[in-house]
Design a protein around this motif. Structure first.
Motif, PDB file in Angstrom:
ATOM      1  N   PRO A   1      10.129   3.865  28.773  1.00 15.38           N
ATOM      2  CA  PRO A   1       8.740   4.001  28.318  1.00 15.38           C
ATOM      3  C   PRO A   1       8.372   2.883  27.342  1.00 15.38           C
ATOM      4  N   LYS A   2       7.111   2.611  27.243  1.00 14.71           N
ATOM      5  CA  LYS A   2       6.622   1.598  26.320  1.00 14.71           C
ATOM      6  C   LYS A   2       7.060   1.931  24.900  1.00 14.71           C
ATOM      7  N   GLY A   3       7.477   0.925  24.179  1.00 14.30           N
ATOM      8  CA  GLY A   3       7.912   1.132  22.797  1.00 14.30           C
ATOM      9  C   GLY A   3       9.388   1.453  22.669  1.00 14.30           C
ATOM     10  N   THR A   4      10.119   1.484  23.791  1.00 14.25           N
ATOM     11  CA  THR A   4      11.553   1.740  23.761  1.00 14.25           C
ATOM     12  C   THR A   4      12.280   0.593  24.440  1.00 14.25           C
ATOM     13  N   ILE A   5      13.602   0.540  24.264  1.00 12.69           N
ATOM     14  CA  ILE A   5      14.421  -0.477  24.922  1.00 12.69           C
ATOM     15  C   ILE A   5      15.606   0.203  25.583  1.00 12.69           C
ATOM     16  N   PRO A   6      16.145  -0.387  26.653  1.00 12.29           N
ATOM     17  CA  PRO A   6      17.318   0.197  27.302  1.00 12.29           C
ATOM     18  C   PRO A   6      18.587  -0.164  26.541  1.00 12.29           C
ATOM     19  N   MET A   7      19.492   0.781  26.417  1.00 10.59           N
ATOM     20  CA  MET A   7      20.789   0.539  25.800  1.00 10.59           C
ATOM     21  C   MET A   7      21.862   1.246  26.626  1.00 10.59           C
ATOM     22  N   ARG A   8      22.931   0.544  26.938  1.00  6.46           N
ATOM     23  CA  ARG A   8      24.030   1.145  27.687  1.00  6.46           C
ATOM     24  C   ARG A   8      24.685   2.221  26.827  1.00  6.46           C
ATOM     25  N   ARG A   9      24.846   3.437  27.377  1.00 10.13           N
ATOM     26  CA  ARG A   9      25.375   4.563  26.624  1.00 10.13           C
ATOM     27  C   ARG A   9      26.854   4.342  26.286  1.00 10.13           C
ATOM     28  N   THR A  10      27.202   4.562  25.037  1.00 10.01           N
ATOM     29  CA  THR A  10      28.592   4.477  24.608  1.00 10.01           C
ATOM     30  C   THR A  10      29.285   5.809  24.857  1.00 10.01           C
ATOM     31  N   LYS A  11      30.359   5.776  25.624  1.00  8.55           N
ATOM     32  CA  LYS A  11      31.084   6.986  25.970  1.00  8.55           C
ATOM     33  C   LYS A  11      32.456   7.004  25.294  1.00  8.55           C
ATOM     34  N   LYS A  12      33.086   8.182  25.298  1.00 10.11           N
ATOM     35  CA  LYS A  12      34.403   8.333  24.678  1.00 10.11           C
ATOM     36  C   LYS A  12      35.406   7.357  25.278  1.00 10.11           C
ATOM     37  N   ALA A  13      35.351   7.189  26.606  1.00 12.85           N
ATOM     38  CA  ALA A  13      36.279   6.286  27.283  1.00 12.85           C
ATOM     39  C   ALA A  13      36.124   4.847  26.801  1.00 12.85           C
ATOM     40  N   ASP A  14      34.896   4.446  26.452  1.00 15.85           N
ATOM     41  CA  ASP A  14      34.671   3.090  25.939  1.00 15.85           C
ATOM     42  C   ASP A  14      35.409   2.889  24.620  1.00 15.85           C
ATOM     43  N   LEU A  15      35.328   3.892  23.754  1.00 15.54           N
ATOM     44  CA  LEU A  15      35.983   3.805  22.448  1.00 15.54           C
ATOM     45  C   LEU A  15      37.501   3.804  22.590  1.00 15.54           C
ATOM     46  N   LEU A  16      38.009   4.582  23.543  1.00 13.47           N
ATOM     47  CA  LEU A  16      39.455   4.662  23.738  1.00 13.47           C
ATOM     48  C   LEU A  16      40.037   3.359  24.263  1.00 13.47           C
ATOM     49  N   ARG A  17      39.245   2.581  24.995  1.00 11.55           N
ATOM     50  CA  ARG A  17      39.736   1.300  25.501  1.00 11.55           C
ATOM     51  C   ARG A  17      39.815   0.245  24.418  1.00 11.55           C
ATOM     52  N   ALA A  18      39.058   0.426  23.332  1.00  7.23           N
ATOM     53  CA  ALA A  18      39.059  -0.545  22.242  1.00  7.23           C
ATOM     54  C   ALA A  18      40.335  -0.396  21.420  1.00  7.23           C
TER      55      ALA A  18
ATOM     56  N   SER B   1      40.560  -0.609  18.286  1.00  6.73           N
ATOM     57  CA  SER B   1      40.218   0.158  17.089  1.00  6.73           C
ATOM     58  C   SER B   1      38.713   0.417  17.077  1.00  6.73           C
ATOM     59  N   ILE B   2      38.278   1.394  16.310  1.00  9.83           N
ATOM     60  CA  ILE B   2      36.852   1.667  16.175  1.00  9.83           C
ATOM     61  C   ILE B   2      36.145   0.450  15.578  1.00  9.83           C
ATOM     62  N   LYS B   3      36.814  -0.206  14.643  1.00  5.97           N
ATOM     63  CA  LYS B   3      36.219  -1.365  13.977  1.00  5.97           C
ATOM     64  C   LYS B   3      35.959  -2.502  14.961  1.00  5.97           C
ATOM     65  N   SER B   4      36.848  -2.657  15.947  1.00  3.53           N
ATOM     66  CA  SER B   4      36.704  -3.775  16.885  1.00  3.53           C
ATOM     67  C   SER B   4      35.759  -3.466  18.030  1.00  3.53           C
ATOM     68  N   TYR B   5      35.403  -2.168  18.211  1.00  3.21           N
ATOM     69  CA  TYR B   5      34.562  -1.817  19.355  1.00  3.21           C
ATOM     70  C   TYR B   5      33.196  -2.501  19.265  1.00  3.21           C
ATOM     71  N   GLY B   6      32.792  -3.092  20.365  1.00  3.60           N
ATOM     72  CA  GLY B   6      31.487  -3.747  20.428  1.00  3.60           C
ATOM     73  C   GLY B   6      31.478  -5.163  19.909  1.00  3.60           C
ATOM     74  N   ARG B   7      32.564  -5.585  19.280  1.00  2.32           N
ATOM     75  CA  ARG B   7      32.623  -6.959  18.789  1.00  2.32           C
ATOM     76  C   ARG B   7      32.996  -7.898  19.927  1.00  2.32           C
ATOM     77  N   LYS B   8      32.445  -9.087  19.875  1.00  5.19           N
ATOM     78  CA  LYS B   8      32.741 -10.068  20.896  1.00  5.19           C
ATOM     79  C   LYS B   8      34.181 -10.541  20.750  1.00  5.19           C
ATOM     80  N   LYS B   9      34.955 -10.418  21.825  1.00  2.00           N
ATOM     81  CA  LYS B   9      36.335 -10.884  21.804  1.00  2.00           C
ATOM     82  C   LYS B   9      36.366 -12.397  21.900  1.00  2.00           C
ATOM     83  N   HIS B  10      37.471 -12.962  21.423  1.00  2.00           N
ATOM     84  CA  HIS B  10      37.627 -14.418  21.475  1.00  2.00           C
ATOM     85  C   HIS B  10      37.551 -14.904  22.914  1.00  2.00           C
ATOM     86  N   ARG B  11      36.756 -15.925  23.140  1.00  2.00           N
ATOM     87  CA  ARG B  11      36.683 -16.531  24.454  1.00  2.00           C
ATOM     88  C   ARG B  11      37.053 -17.998  24.324  1.00  2.00           C
ATOM     89  N   SER B  12      37.737 -18.487  25.325  1.00  2.00           N
ATOM     90  CA  SER B  12      38.097 -19.891  25.330  1.00  2.00           C
ATOM     91  C   SER B  12      36.874 -20.739  25.657  1.00  2.00           C
TER      92      SER B  12
END
Length: 312
Positions: A36-53, A55-66
């Motif tokens: 709807p107007k006035g909103t933006i799309p955001m990919r939902r963060t799920k439990k599985a996403d956090l478990l793959r990280a 640490s919680i602190k590192s979740y969502g941070r850009k990993k080092h890329r060459s």
């Protein structure tokens, strides 16, 4: 939220909106509706996403890329980084942006901790600690997203039509229909921010100027192409694909490509780049081949299957 200036020759500014409505299915979630107007799309963060990280602190941070360093004299460059590339590049001038049409595929990934991406790099500063980079493109990263979908990626963007991390739809098939995305990144000559446009209508947002001390004036190098992680977990080269997973020599409908690659010059005009170079660490694993013709302008095919009889 709009840039002060667009690069000359891109489009008619009066007809562009940062949230222009469209019926095109550029991302998979568009098949389910729109924001709807006035909103933006955001990919939902799920439990599985956090478990793959790690640490919680590192979740969502850009990993080092060459960052590929095309003229490196270090023979162990690829083995030190664990990343491999197949790119076209320009350097030696001042660049205020870059544009390209990227062919979209869904490359196969061997290990969950590996990824395959195709993107534009805008670089400023010297290689090492004093390097700033702006990167945008598509990637397949099971470790980050938990699946093997092809997703649009970058950072610092907001738009109510296009979601970062959302699956791109549809993707190209071997000897089948081909699908592309257009990406433009340019520096607003008045405000100094680096803006990104996706497709012909979607101005997604910007990277604030204060983030990049070495891109405060301009970039010193532009790179277009692909990158994979070669983890060599079993002592052999990864079979993770780059691009379509086929070599450049196979051509249209089989190999992945970038076309209409351009740079933004100091007059805020899009133009063809001069003296395009190419670089790949192991051409028997992933390769790149440039050309120029008609509606495609400057283009290149790139990629490969990774492990094969010539890439053990």
């Amino acid at each position: 939220m709009r840039p002060s200036y667009y690069p000359e020759g891109v489009f008619d500014e009066s007809k562009v909106s940062s949230s222009k409505s469209s019926n095109s299915k550029t991302q998979l979630w568009h098949t389910k509706g729109r924001c709807p107007k006035g909103t933006i799309p955001m990919r939902r963060t799920k439990k599985a996403d956090l478990l793959r990280a790690s640490s919680i602190k590192s979740y969502g941070r850009k990993k080092h890329r060459s960052i590929p360093k095309p003229r490196s004299a270090d023979p162990d460059f690829s083995s030190q980084s664990g990343h491999q590339h197949a790119i076209a590049y320009v350097e030696g001038d001042k660049y205020y942006g870059a544009k390209a049409t990227l062919n979209v595929w869904e490359p196969k990934i061997q290990q969950p901790n590996e990824f395959s991406l195709s993107q534009i790099w805008i670089l400023g500063g010297s290689f090492g600690e004093d390097l700033n980079s702006i990167e945008a493109g598509w990637q397949v990263s099971p470790d980050l997203y938990g699946d093997t979908n092809t997703r649009l990626f970058t950072y610092w963007t907001i738009n109510n039509e296009i979601a970062m991390g959302a699956s791109i739809y549809p993707v190209s098939g071997f000897k089948a229909s081909q699908y592309d995305i257009n990406i433009l990144v340019w520096k607003d000559p008045k405000e100094g921010n680096w803006w990104m446009q996706f497709g012909n209508n979607y101005v997604l947002g910007y990277w604030p100027a204060f983030l990049f001390p070495y891109l405060s004036d301009s970039a010193s190098m532009i790179e277009w192409g692909g990158e994979v992680v070669n983890s060599e977990s079993d002592g052999q080269h990864t079979s993770t694909q780059m691009g379509s997973g086929h070599f450049p020599g196979e051509g249209f409908g089989k190999s992945s490509y970038f076309k209409n690659i351009q740079i933004v010059d100091d007059s805020n005009k899009l133009r063809d780049p001069k003296d395009i170079g190419i670089f790949t660490e192991q051409p028997n694993c992933y390769d790149v081949k440039t050309g120029k013709m008609g509606d495609w302008g400057n283009y290149f095919y790139y990629g490969g299957p990774g492990r094969n009889t010539n890439c053990p």
